[in-house]
Design an enzyme around this catalytic site. Structure first.
Site, PDB file in Angstrom:
ATOM      1  CB  ILE A  14       0.937   9.234   4.894  1.00 54.02           C
ATOM      2  CG1 ILE A  14       1.328   9.026   6.352  1.00 54.02           C
ATOM      3  CG2 ILE A  14      -0.579   9.418   4.756  1.00 54.02           C
ATOM      4  CD1 ILE A  14       0.666   7.857   7.041  1.00 54.02           C
ATOM      5  CG  HIS A  15       0.814   4.966   0.081  1.00 54.10           C
ATOM      6  ND1 HIS A  15      -0.282   4.201  -0.202  1.00 54.10           N
ATOM      7  CD2 HIS A  15       1.604   4.200   0.873  1.00 54.10           C
ATOM      8  CE1 HIS A  15      -0.169   3.014   0.364  1.00 54.10           C
ATOM      9  NE2 HIS A  15       0.973   2.989   1.040  1.00 54.10           N
ATOM     10  CB  ALA A  16      -3.659   6.776  -2.316  1.00 51.13           C
ATOM     11  CB  ALA A  19      -3.988   9.585   2.683  1.00 53.76           C
ATOM     12  CD  GLU A  87       0.731  -0.123   2.721  1.00 60.18           C
ATOM     13  OE1 GLU A  87      -0.367  -0.060   2.183  1.00 60.18           O
ATOM     14  OE2 GLU A  87       1.756   0.424   2.297  1.00 60.18           O
TER      15      GLU A  87
END
Length: 87
Positions: A14-16, A19, A87
């Protein structure tokens, strides 16, 4: 209160971007939404809070929701996390 454990399958965790998608979805509901990882919890309506949890691939997080629309919130957040942030 509703609570569910969900495993993060996104290879980058969970990156930008994921998130921000979680924050957008959680903000659609009146219920309080918390994400818990390793005994640390964050408001799911706060991108900085989610990012501070350092959630990586294969991490099992707990989503805890409390409020009048908790069932719908849990259903939609679970679907988002399991299906749409990969992704």
């Amino acid at each position: 209160m509703k609570e569910e454990i969900i495993e993060i399958t996104n290879r980058t965790g969970i990156h930008a971007r994921p998130a921000s998608l979680i924050v957008q979805k959680a903000s659609e509901f009146d219920a309080e939404v918390l994400i818990i990882n390793d005994n640390k919890e964050a408001n799911a309506k706060s991108i900085m809070g989610i990012m501070s949890l350092g959630i990586s691939q294969s991490t099992k997080i707990t989503i805890r929701i409390e409020g009048s629309d908790e069932e719908q919130a849990l259903k939609e957040l679970k679907k988002l996390i399991e299906e749409n942030i990969n992704e």
